[in-house]
Design a protein around this motif. Structure first.
Motif, PDB file in Angstrom:
ATOM      1  N   ASP A 209     128.758 129.068 -14.096  1.00 54.78           N
ATOM      2  CA  ASP A 209     128.664 128.295 -15.341  1.00 54.78           C
ATOM      3  C   ASP A 209     128.496 126.796 -15.079  1.00 54.78           C
ATOM      4  O   ASP A 209     128.076 126.040 -15.940  1.00 54.78           O
ATOM      5  N   ARG A 210     128.804 126.363 -13.861  1.00 54.70           N
ATOM      6  CA  ARG A 210     128.650 124.939 -13.532  1.00 54.70           C
ATOM      7  C   ARG A 210     127.196 124.516 -13.470  1.00 54.70           C
ATOM      8  O   ARG A 210     126.869 123.369 -13.737  1.00 54.70           O
ATOM      9  N   LEU A 211     126.301 125.456 -13.104  1.00 59.63           N
ATOM     10  CA  LEU A 211     124.887 125.103 -13.012  1.00 59.63           C
ATOM     11  C   LEU A 211     124.329 124.742 -14.383  1.00 59.63           C
ATOM     12  O   LEU A 211     123.682 123.707 -14.542  1.00 59.63           O
ATOM     13  N   ALA A 212     124.561 125.590 -15.366  1.00 58.30           N
ATOM     14  CA  ALA A 212     124.055 125.316 -16.715  1.00 58.30           C
ATOM     15  C   ALA A 212     124.654 124.014 -17.248  1.00 58.30           C
ATOM     16  O   ALA A 212     123.939 123.188 -17.831  1.00 58.30           O
ATOM     17  N   ASP A 213     125.938 123.808 -17.024  1.00 55.84           N
ATOM     18  CA  ASP A 213     126.593 122.574 -17.471  1.00 55.84           C
ATOM     19  C   ASP A 213     125.991 121.366 -16.765  1.00 55.84           C
ATOM     20  O   ASP A 213     125.738 120.327 -17.383  1.00 55.84           O
ATOM     21  N   ALA A 214     125.724 121.516 -15.445  1.00 53.37           N
ATOM     22  CA  ALA A 214     125.138 120.411 -14.680  1.00 53.37           C
ATOM     23  C   ALA A 214     123.731 120.087 -15.180  1.00 53.37           C
ATOM     24  O   ALA A 214     123.345 118.916 -15.253  1.00 53.37           O
ATOM     25  N   ILE A 215     122.966 121.111 -15.519  1.00 55.29           N
ATOM     26  CA  ILE A 215     121.612 120.887 -16.057  1.00 55.29           C
ATOM     27  C   ILE A 215     121.696 120.130 -17.380  1.00 55.29           C
ATOM     28  O   ILE A 215     120.952 119.173 -17.616  1.00 55.29           O
TER      29      ILE A 215
ATOM     30  N   GLY B 184     118.640 107.633  -5.692  1.00 52.79           N
ATOM     31  CA  GLY B 184     118.822 107.620  -7.138  1.00 52.79           C
ATOM     32  C   GLY B 184     118.890 108.996  -7.776  1.00 52.79           C
ATOM     33  O   GLY B 184     118.627 109.143  -8.974  1.00 52.79           O
ATOM     34  N   ILE B 185     119.248 110.007  -6.999  1.00 57.45           N
ATOM     35  CA  ILE B 185     119.347 111.363  -7.544  1.00 57.45           C
ATOM     36  C   ILE B 185     120.485 111.397  -8.564  1.00 57.45           C
ATOM     37  O   ILE B 185     121.589 110.915  -8.309  1.00 57.45           O
ATOM     38  N   GLU B 186     120.224 112.000  -9.719  1.00 58.69           N
ATOM     39  CA  GLU B 186     121.211 112.035 -10.801  1.00 58.69           C
ATOM     40  C   GLU B 186     122.317 113.062 -10.577  1.00 58.69           C
ATOM     41  O   GLU B 186     123.435 112.881 -11.034  1.00 58.69           O
ATOM     42  N   ALA B 187     121.977 114.165  -9.886  1.00 58.23           N
ATOM     43  CA  ALA B 187     122.951 115.249  -9.772  1.00 58.23           C
ATOM     44  C   ALA B 187     122.814 115.959  -8.434  1.00 58.23           C
ATOM     45  O   ALA B 187     121.718 116.118  -7.908  1.00 58.23           O
ATOM     46  N   PHE B 188     123.958 116.406  -7.921  1.00 59.19           N
ATOM     47  CA  PHE B 188     124.014 117.056  -6.615  1.00 59.19           C
ATOM     48  C   PHE B 188     125.078 118.138  -6.709  1.00 59.19           C
ATOM     49  O   PHE B 188     126.239 117.845  -6.962  1.00 59.19           O
ATOM     50  N   LEU B 189     124.679 119.398  -6.542  1.00 56.45           N
ATOM     51  CA  LEU B 189     125.591 120.520  -6.744  1.00 56.45           C
ATOM     52  C   LEU B 189     125.524 121.473  -5.562  1.00 56.45           C
ATOM     53  O   LEU B 189     124.434 121.800  -5.090  1.00 56.45           O
ATOM     54  N   VAL B 190     126.684 121.929  -5.071  1.00 63.22           N
ATOM     55  CA  VAL B 190     126.696 122.917  -3.995  1.00 63.22           C
ATOM     56  C   VAL B 190     126.467 124.308  -4.581  1.00 63.22           C
ATOM     57  O   VAL B 190     126.900 124.608  -5.690  1.00 63.22           O
ATOM     58  N   LYS B 191     125.786 125.156  -3.810  1.00 62.96           N
ATOM     59  CA  LYS B 191     125.396 126.474  -4.320  1.00 62.96           C
ATOM     60  C   LYS B 191     126.576 127.417  -4.519  1.00 62.96           C
ATOM     61  O   LYS B 191     126.451 128.400  -5.239  1.00 62.96           O
ATOM     62  N   ASP B 192     127.700 127.149  -3.881  1.00 68.81           N
ATOM     63  CA  ASP B 192     128.837 128.056  -4.065  1.00 68.81           C
ATOM     64  C   ASP B 192     129.712 127.664  -5.256  1.00 68.81           C
ATOM     65  O   ASP B 192     130.796 128.207  -5.454  1.00 68.81           O
TER      66      ASP B 192
ATOM     67  N   ILE C  28     119.841 118.300  -7.427  1.00 67.78           N
ATOM     68  CA  ILE C  28     119.671 118.852  -6.079  1.00 67.78           C
ATOM     69  C   ILE C  28     120.718 119.940  -5.844  1.00 67.78           C
ATOM     70  O   ILE C  28     121.907 119.747  -6.118  1.00 67.78           O
ATOM     71  N   LEU C  29     120.266 121.079  -5.312  1.00 65.31           N
ATOM     72  CA  LEU C  29     121.170 122.159  -4.924  1.00 65.31           C
ATOM     73  C   LEU C  29     121.217 122.225  -3.398  1.00 65.31           C
ATOM     74  O   LEU C  29     120.186 122.099  -2.739  1.00 65.31           O
ATOM     75  N   THR C  30     122.390 122.440  -2.853  1.00 64.59           N
ATOM     76  CA  THR C  30     122.532 122.568  -1.405  1.00 64.59           C
ATOM     77  C   THR C  30     123.569 123.625  -1.069  1.00 64.59           C
ATOM     78  O   THR C  30     124.529 123.823  -1.813  1.00 64.59           O
ATOM     79  N   ALA C  31     123.339 124.293   0.057  1.00 61.16           N
ATOM     80  CA  ALA C  31     124.304 125.292   0.510  1.00 61.16           C
ATOM     81  C   ALA C  31     125.456 124.635   1.249  1.00 61.16           C
ATOM     82  O   ALA C  31     126.579 125.121   1.226  1.00 61.16           O
ATOM     83  N   LEU C  32     125.207 123.493   1.897  1.00 60.49           N
ATOM     84  CA  LEU C  32     126.196 122.905   2.789  1.00 60.49           C
ATOM     85  C   LEU C  32     126.824 121.614   2.300  1.00 60.49           C
ATOM     86  O   LEU C  32     127.958 121.313   2.628  1.00 60.49           O
ATOM     87  N   GLY C  33     126.097 120.814   1.557  1.00 64.14           N
ATOM     88  CA  GLY C  33     126.644 119.538   1.100  1.00 64.14           C
ATOM     89  C   GLY C  33     126.991 118.616   2.244  1.00 64.14           C
ATOM     90  O   GLY C  33     128.058 118.027   2.290  1.00 64.14           O
TER      91      GLY C  33
END
Length: 201
Positions: A109-115, A97-105, A80-85
């Motif tokens: 390189d964190r996105l590829a690593d998170a994927i 049960g979401i596996e991953a949660f990442l803020v858009k800011d 899941i991507l979010t602007a505000l968290g």
């Protein structure tokens, strides 16, 4: 190769994310969608390994879509991507049960690593977001209070909310009064702000 479904309704952001992921030799964006209700049909057609979903999508939010996706295609993991968290959103994601949660800011390189980590079955959660979610607590609002407050947040007057939800205007006002009290707000506008900041609506 990690096959990715990307759901993002803002064209410029979606294009930037796709361009960023094209730089990765082991990640391929196999389908892009702009609405939450397009996620499951697109995933069933393309069978991605990871679905990267914006939390705020038209027609169906990312967390609700993720729940449906888990039922229909259990092998597809969700980031899941979010602007505000917002804390309430993080709590909903964790409960679902979401596996991953990442803020858009986060750095690019964190996105590829998170994927990659999500594809491996690892949890990718920002510790600060999780701590904030736990400290903020669960929503004190009932489902109906959330629904009425969400309608009020869109600027709808009590009479319009009543017609839309098949309630009386007096009942709508009672729900709004209850929401104000439960959130510790000064008034309806303050209750909306508190509930939005917490991710309860």
């Amino acid at each position: 190769m990690i096959r990715v479904l990307l759901a993002e309704d803002m064209h410029m952001i979606r294009s930037a994310l796709v361009a960023l992921l094209r730089l990765e030799s082991d990640i391929e964006v196999v389908v892009e969608v702009v609405r939450g209700d397009e996620i499951v049909p697109a995933a069933l057609r393309t069978r991605p390994d990871v679905a990267v979903l914006d939390i705020d999508l038209p027609a169906l939010d990312g967390i609700t879509a993720a729940s449906e996706l888990r039922e229909r295609l259990p092998g597809c993991r969700v980031l899941i991507l979010t602007a505000l968290g917002r804390p309430g959103e993080v709590r909903r994601a964790l409960a679902g049960g979401i596996e991953a949660f990442l803020v858009k800011d986060a750095p690019g390189d964190r996105l590829a690593d998170a994927i990659r980590r999500t594809a491996q079955g690892l949890r990718v959660l920002d510790p600060e977001l999780v701590t904030a979610a736990m400290e903020y607590g669960a929503s004190p609002l009932t489902a109906r209070e959330r629904e009425v407050l969400a309608e009020a947040a869109r600027g709808a007057p009590a009479e319009e909310i009543a017609a839309r939800l098949h309630l009386s205007a007096g009942t709508v006002r009672n729900y709004l009064t209850g929401a104000v009290g439960k959130t510790g707000a000064r008034n309806k506008v303050d209750a909306i702000r508190i509930a939005q900041d917490a991710g309860w609506i």
